[in-house]
Scaffold this active site. Structure first.
Site, PDB file in Angstrom:
ATOM      1  CG  HIS A   1       7.271  -2.157   4.529  1.00 19.68           C
ATOM      2  ND1 HIS A   1       7.638  -0.937   4.023  1.00 19.68           N
ATOM      3  CD2 HIS A   1       6.559  -2.768   3.539  1.00 19.68           C
ATOM      4  CE1 HIS A   1       7.201  -0.813   2.782  1.00 19.68           C
ATOM      5  NE2 HIS A   1       6.535  -1.914   2.468  1.00 19.68           N
TER       6      HIS A   1
ATOM      7  CD  GLU B   1       8.433   1.482   6.212  1.00 23.50           C
ATOM      8  OE1 GLU B   1       9.108   0.704   5.509  1.00 23.50           O
ATOM      9  OE2 GLU B   1       7.228   1.664   6.044  1.00 23.50           O
TER      10      GLU B   1
ATOM     11  NE  ARG C   1       6.278   3.105  -0.413  1.00 26.94           N
ATOM     12  CZ  ARG C   1       6.373   1.797  -0.664  1.00 26.94           C
ATOM     13  NH1 ARG C   1       5.685   0.936   0.055  1.00 26.94           N
ATOM     14  NH2 ARG C   1       7.174   1.362  -1.628  1.00 26.94           N
TER      15      ARG C   1
END
Lengths: 317, 317
Positions: A280, A261, A232
């Site tokens: 991601h 994000e 993360r």
């Protein structure tokens, strides 16, 4: 209150129908698909089981959601859900586990090899039609330090062995300490990172891991080492990473996750030398993988067996 | 005729002194270093053992070379030396073996992962500051076909297992057939390549393997498959590979070796889409690695034990 054929609600902003079709394919008929808050509100009454991505959780403490018993997230990281006070305590919360090890470890080794074999140098030589034989370094003999020894970390360990790397690990539980050559506890970060060439973060985000990789830890790493984050974003204090790399410390940072994000257009990471930004994507929830996991859990649910990926909200994962 | 302290000549256009120093460090004192034909001529009289790279072999059938008993090449590929009629039959010829598996397999997996994870797409997104999550394919479940199951092929098999790939192999001897899921003989190329996703060439170059990967074999491969050559350039008929790729067949070709090296500036490979050119660097002869191998062989030589890497000139390797 469990019914032999529970009403299932699938929620996803862009893939709800596709998931619903897939779950129906496993023989479950009471399956509704919702892509918007309005659709979710419409289908919630009578729903017992939710499979969701980016669900509007504020709906869950309304009376329309009173029959919901179990909420299965489509993701592995549930830092947001675990701390979400909208989700009543009596709803069972589960996350995807054991699905991402293979996928994420391929991402990790893609970039480990990219860095150690110096692919940019090879690409540049080709672009310039220049014959440029050079001797690169090797992963063999180097030390990888894996923070987080869950199913993802374990799969990275396995591949690291086939590359003849030394393997160090840091974990909070210590449960899989026997997998690695040297194991470190959560209060030993600075000793852990001191000798390693690559630090790979696979930890969940919790109060205990927030900004755990800070300036002190980064400066304890060897100047020529590199960091890969597939956990993360907020495991790393990004401001401090920026400052440390600007000072010339660290050979590389491969970042698939970020504090915000999508990574904002103006963020310095995008253009920073030796920083590799990806979107991601290192451990995507594929429809087929998530559906298989969910159906397996659904059968456990119907047979009153313990569910896989049960989230302990206090622990945070 | 073996002496307890044989005179050793090291020959290399650019690393002779460095090698000589390294060998002397192992306790051998009668070591001479030559970088030119003139220096080689000067030191050959009385020389019993040669360790060399790009040696002027025409000197070996002159009377000044009459005391030479053993010629150790610094490389693994000896297609040129094995067929070199300048080298008298009574000189023992050896090559480096078992040194390159780890190194070359890292190169192979660098490019397998680069292709399967689509690193170019990730790099482009970063360049454009564009958030671009996408689901790549995985090596897991794909089939790799390794032509040549010597020490290099065996190491590629080992790493392929850790990536959960299916492993097919083709070899001339069949000696290591048990390593792979399916083994093919040298007359089964077209069946061998039919189902594989990646063809990796690690074969030595001999009369039997020259242009063994021709138009027919390439067209028998799946259109979306890729080829990686870390053996010798002339294993592939380059003209036919060009034609086949221009027709849109094959997803990629990673070429570290070529029929002519360095690859000529004007060669179409340099700029061809989906062709990755590198400069014969996948398995470098490092000074330390070669020196260790040579000293080990030297001790075998002095103790009249069989040498490692003995070349059968008729077989060609």
């Amino acid at each position: 209150m469990m019914s032999p054929k529970p009403n299932i609600l699938i929620y996803s902003p862009d893939q709800a129908d596709s998931y619903a079709e897939c779950i129906r394919g496993y023989g479950f008929s009471s399956v509704k698909a919702a892509s918007t808050v309005e659709e979710a509100e419409k289908y919630l009454p009578g729903t017992e089981v939710i499979l969701a991505w980016k669900f509007p959780t504020q709906l869950l403490h309304k009376p329309i959601a009173s029959s919901v018993r179990w909420f299965q997230s489509m993701g592995a990281g549930v830092d947001d859900l675990a701390s979400d006070t909208h989700i009543p305590e009596n709803i069972i919360l589960t996350r995807i586990v054991d699905q991402f090890g293979g996928y994420i470890s391929e991402y990790v080794f893609t970039y480990l090899l990219y860095l150690v074999k110096d692919v940019p140098r090879m690409s540049k030589a080709q672009l310039e039609r220049r014959w440029d034989p050079f001797i690169s370094e090797t992963l063999a003999g180097k030390t990888i330090g894996i923070a987080g020894l869950g199913s993802i970390g374990a799969e990275i360990v396995r591949k690291a062995r086939s590359f003849d790397m030394n393997v160090y690990g840091l974990s909070f539980s210590g449960k899989q300490a026997e997998l690695v050559d040297r194991h470190f506890a959560s209060d030993e970060w600075k000793v852990f990172v001191k000798e390693i060439d690559y630090l790979v973060l696979t930890l969940p985000l919790t109060k205990a891991t927030h900004h755990v990789v800070n300036r002190d830890v980064l400066l304890a790493m060897k100047p020529e080492s590199a960091i890969i984050n597939v956990g993360r974003g907020a495991l790393i204090n990004e401001k401090e990473l920026l400052a440390v790399m600007r000072s010339g410390h660290l050979q590389g940072a491969v970042l698939d996750v970020f504090e915000t994000e999508p990574l904002p257009k103006g963020h310095p990471f995008w253009e920073m030398p030796h920083v590799y930004v990806t979107s991601h994507l290192s451990g995507p929830s594929t429809r087929d993988g998530v559906s298989r996991f969910f159906v397996d859990n659904l059968n456990r649910y119907l047979n009153k067996q313990p569910l896989q990926g049960l989230v302990d909200r206090k622990r945070g994962y």
